[in-house]
Design a protein around this motif. Sequence first.
Motif, PDB file in Angstrom:
ATOM      1  N   VAL A 361       0.918  -1.193  -0.059  1.00 19.28           N
ATOM      2  CA  VAL A 361       0.056   0.061  -0.258  1.00 19.28           C
ATOM      3  C   VAL A 361       0.940   1.304   0.030  1.00 19.28           C
ATOM      4  O   VAL A 361       0.667   2.130  -0.591  1.00 19.28           O
ATOM      5  N   TRP A 362       1.713   1.228   0.963  1.00 18.37           N
ATOM      6  CA  TRP A 362       3.047   2.372   0.921  1.00 18.37           C
ATOM      7  C   TRP A 362       3.340   2.586  -0.480  1.00 18.37           C
ATOM      8  O   TRP A 362       3.594   3.820  -1.091  1.00 18.37           O
ATOM      9  N   LEU A 363       3.719   1.447  -1.364  1.00 19.70           N
ATOM     10  CA  LEU A 363       4.343   1.899  -2.711  1.00 19.70           C
ATOM     11  C   LEU A 363       3.272   2.409  -3.735  1.00 19.70           C
ATOM     12  O   LEU A 363       3.664   3.108  -4.661  1.00 19.70           O
ATOM     13  N   THR A 364       1.968   2.089  -3.440  1.00 21.72           N
ATOM     14  CA  THR A 364       0.930   2.861  -4.346  1.00 21.72           C
ATOM     15  C   THR A 364       1.235   4.387  -4.264  1.00 21.72           C
ATOM     16  O   THR A 364       0.512   5.055  -5.247  1.00 21.72           O
ATOM     17  N   GLN A 365       1.700   4.947  -3.347  1.00 18.28           N
ATOM     18  CA  GLN A 365       1.930   6.689  -3.399  1.00 18.28           C
ATOM     19  C   GLN A 365       3.137   6.920  -4.136  1.00 18.28           C
ATOM     20  O   GLN A 365       3.381   8.081  -4.547  1.00 18.28           O
ATOM     21  N   ILE A 366       3.768   6.204  -5.077  1.00 18.39           N
ATOM     22  CA  ILE A 366       4.850   6.564  -5.846  1.00 18.39           C
ATOM     23  C   ILE A 366       4.465   7.404  -6.891  1.00 18.39           C
ATOM     24  O   ILE A 366       3.194   7.490  -7.298  1.00 18.39           O
ATOM     25  N   GLY A 367       5.026   8.379  -7.533  1.00 12.74           N
ATOM     26  CA  GLY A 367       4.676   9.200  -8.586  1.00 12.74           C
ATOM     27  C   GLY A 367       6.180   9.485  -9.554  1.00 12.74           C
ATOM     28  O   GLY A 367       6.869   8.738  -9.559  1.00 12.74           O
ATOM     29  N   SER A 458      -0.077   1.999 -13.936  1.00 12.91           N
ATOM     30  CA  SER A 458      -0.026   0.324 -14.004  1.00 12.91           C
ATOM     31  C   SER A 458       0.749  -0.062 -12.908  1.00 12.91           C
ATOM     32  O   SER A 458       0.517  -1.162 -12.368  1.00 12.91           O
ATOM     33  N   TYR A 459       1.764   0.625 -12.600  1.00 12.94           N
ATOM     34  CA  TYR A 459       2.536  -0.048 -11.442  1.00 12.94           C
ATOM     35  C   TYR A 459       1.609   0.116 -10.115  1.00 12.94           C
ATOM     36  O   TYR A 459       1.524  -1.060  -9.379  1.00 12.94           O
ATOM     37  N   THR A 460       1.075   1.152  -9.700  1.00 12.49           N
ATOM     38  CA  THR A 460       0.679   1.447  -8.565  1.00 12.49           C
ATOM     39  C   THR A 460      -0.796   0.242  -8.399  1.00 12.49           C
ATOM     40  O   THR A 460      -0.992  -0.231  -7.250  1.00 12.49           O
ATOM     41  N   THR A 461      -1.609   0.158  -9.620  1.00 13.82           N
ATOM     42  CA  THR A 461      -2.449  -0.882  -9.622  1.00 13.82           C
ATOM     43  C   THR A 461      -2.151  -2.063  -9.454  1.00 13.82           C
ATOM     44  O   THR A 461      -2.755  -2.909  -8.762  1.00 13.82           O
ATOM     45  N   SER A 462      -0.920  -2.429  -9.977  1.00 12.78           N
ATOM     46  CA  SER A 462      -0.372  -3.856  -9.698  1.00 12.78           C
ATOM     47  C   SER A 462      -0.017  -3.981  -7.995  1.00 12.78           C
ATOM     48  O   SER A 462      -0.066  -4.961  -7.413  1.00 12.78           O
TER      49      SER A 462
END
Length: 497
Positions: A361-367, A458-462
């Motif tokens: 979940v933390w990784l879903t915050q990347i930009g 695509s990354y955050t969805t995965s």
Amino acid sequence: MTTTLDTGPKSPAATGRRGSHALRWWVLAVLGIAQLMVVLDATIVNIALPAAQADLGFGDGDRQWVITGYALAFGSLLLLGGRLSDLFGRRNTFIVGLIGFAVASAIGGAATSFEMLVAARVGQGVFGALLAPAALSLLTVTFTEPGERSKAFGIFGAVAGTGGAIGLLLGGVLTEWASWRWAMYVNLIFAAVALVGAMLLLAKHTATTRPKLDWYGTVTVTAALFGIVYGFSHAESHGWSDPVTLAFLLGGVALLAVFGWIETKVAHPLLPLRIVADRTRGGSYLTVFVMGVGMFAIFLFLTFYMQLTLQYTPIVTGLAFLPMVAGMVASSTTAPSLLLPRVGPKVVISGGFLIAAAGMVWLTQIGLDTSYVTHILPALLLLGLGLGGAMSVAFQGATAGVRHEDAGVASAMVNTSQQVGGSIGTALLSTIAASAMTGYVSSHEPGPLTAAQGAIESYTTSFWWASAIFVAGALVIGVLMPNTVPAPAEGEPVLAH
């Protein structure tokens, strides 16, 4: 003056345990080296693949076969490899696997064509299917005392869990500073060290009965696993509705059902159903399967993000994964000995999955321009701590209470679960990621920024999906697995005298 109390005659077994104590830990080192070689090979080649493609001149459409060839051979032959180690001796199977893996790696490193490289990768998969179950089964029957067993499985679990990340670093270093060929040649060093140790430390196999092999079950399950692994690999490039994809997936599942029926009828089954029917072992196999599905998102999509978006070099990308390695080592070496006896396997594995889910979940915050320190490092630490503890406990539970004649095939189930899980993760998450990117790009103004943001989507969805998979794994393990400390397997002499 020092007084020594004589407490009576010591049993030969007790004397042997003390006398061979140091040697047993050397055996663990040998098995760990072999396991590391097999595990890191899955990712070290990924990093070297673009350089190999440029050197040998094969197309993008052919590139996947360098990965798929290994996965097909390895995944479909694991159960056979595990049973062969039970029938013909773990030492013999381990040594044959080492030598074969080294020879295949040498051929791959010297490859002058695409066909030669793929053939070498298939060879690595074949001999890896002998080597990996033999290594874990040797560990299972060597360490049977609870305290030592927890420590040994913790160390072995740390090696298995961190091998993929180490492969990324090593592949980057070798490709950037030497040549892609050294991503294959490096296996010769690992194999040579492990082979010398095996020849010196492991006892020779002495057969008391004539080995018997379940040929009907062997052919059926090999075809079933081949169909499933190939089906998911084909789905990644051709989609889920493709006739070939459906034919292999449905055929593989049908053959698995036939295999289960055969195993209830034959006198000497390849996979005795008592192995998977036990709730502790069944839960452990499921744990490794779920980790195989979810960990794919970490290594593949996070590698893409760091190299393509943040513009990290292969070496820097490998170094960026080291905190995850540190977290895995820390939890793998402490959870089996400190947490497992106090809270039980259900709590350790479910808790580990939930910690890993938090990291995802933390990784879903990347930009597009986020900081490594604030957005990647904490997530990698959480993932390492969560998955390391769960994996080491699952490795111990997967061979809990097995008869020594079943240790090889029980160990093979661990690798099979991980391989099939990885194949599913590859296809499922790649398809989800591609759909997310397509959906984002089609709903925004075309341009470079949209394409770059679509990749982030695509990354955050995965990562969201991988988090959900880990949460689902925690819930299922919480229901399925009994919360009792796994009993050790039956031991047998494995040390050379």
